[in-house]
Design a protein around this motif. Structure first.
Motif: not given
Length: 278
Positions: A141, A164, A144, A160-161, A124, A79
């Protein structure tokens, strides 16, 4: 090879086609991005765990993507957020290794990991099982903070997640949607072409993750190239309805002239369920 504490700048992009193609319940397409001088072993079955097929990060001992003969698989991406980077944190590639050599279901493994995930830099992790007693794919993640199942479909993950819609994720997703049409056999060469896309989006579309525009531009294409850092591996995993696995890897190394040399590896095996080859 045991895992070691080592900072990992790996950036990666991963696509999971889960029950998306009628002939292949699982297709994985991924790039691993890393500094060129980080030593890496190519795809192979591991000497200390012959059930596991994966490359090895020789610096820390982990891996970025792997699968076992029993149908367990995992992939990790970082991430990207320079505000939360500890160079002394444990290598995140060891999380993939730990799952592949364990007997825990993916959901249980990720739930246990969540209890200690704050000691790692942002990551992630996708962990799945296509053939065991608890089949399914799960995502976690530590940015998150929750374990969630991945439903059937085509999913993309960069830095990113999950899902995304970064430009590189959406561009490659559109390419894969065309290649993975429900009729006919998936074309591995066409998928490698999608993974090899060097198109850079316009500056206004590039995510701002706090690393400066020059680096954001360099990391924006699906396939990354620079003098010191870039896409080191492109990988495909096909699992068909009969339990046959094709695991292909293309390795890219600078050749001293600014270009990239290519080395190919391919493993084929049948999944083992209840001690029997399918």
């Amino acid at each position: 090879m045991a895992c070691k504490r080592a900072y990992n700048a790996n950036m990666c992009i991963v696509f999971i086609a889960y029950r998306y193609h009628p002939g292949y319940p699982l297709i994985i397409a991924a790039n691993r991005d890393e500094f060129y001088d980080r030593p890496t072993d190519p795809l192979d079955f591991w000497a200390d765990h012959p059930d596991v097929a994966a490359g090895i990060d020789r610096q820390a001992g982990g891996t970025w993507l792997g699968m076992t003969r029993r149908g367990r698989f995992a992939a990790i991406t970082n991430y990207r957020d320079p505000r939360f980077v500890d160079p002394a944190a444990p290598s995140r590639g060891c999380l993939v290794r730990a799952y592949l050599v364990s007997d825990q279901s993916p959901a249980v493994y990720l739930a246990d990991l969540a209890e200690q995930a704050d000691k790692y830099n942002g990551f992630n992790l996708i962990a799945g099982d296509i053939a065991g007693d608890s089949p399914g794919i799960f995502y976690y993640s530590n940015m998150e903070g929750r374990v969630r199942p991945i439903p059937p479909g085509l999913h993309g993950l960069s830095n990113h997640l999950l899902n995304t819609p970064w430009p590189k994720v959406e561009r490659a997703r559109r390419g894969l949607e065309k290649v993975l049409a429900p009729t006919g056999e998936p074309d591995s060469e066409a998928i490698f072409e999608v993974l090899g896309d060097i198109t850079c989006p316009p500056d206004e579309d590039i995510p701002d993750t706090g690393i400066g525009l020059a680096w954001e531009r360099m990391l924006a294409p699906v396939f990354i190239q620079s003098d010191v850092y870039g896409t080191r591996n492109s990988t495909l995993i096909f699992v068909d309805n009969a339990g046959h696995v094709t695991f292909s890897e293309r390795r890219f190394e600078p050749d001293g002239k600014g270009a990239l040399a290519v080395n190919n590896r391919r493993l084929s095996f049948k999944l083992v369920i209840d001690g029997k080859y399918q």
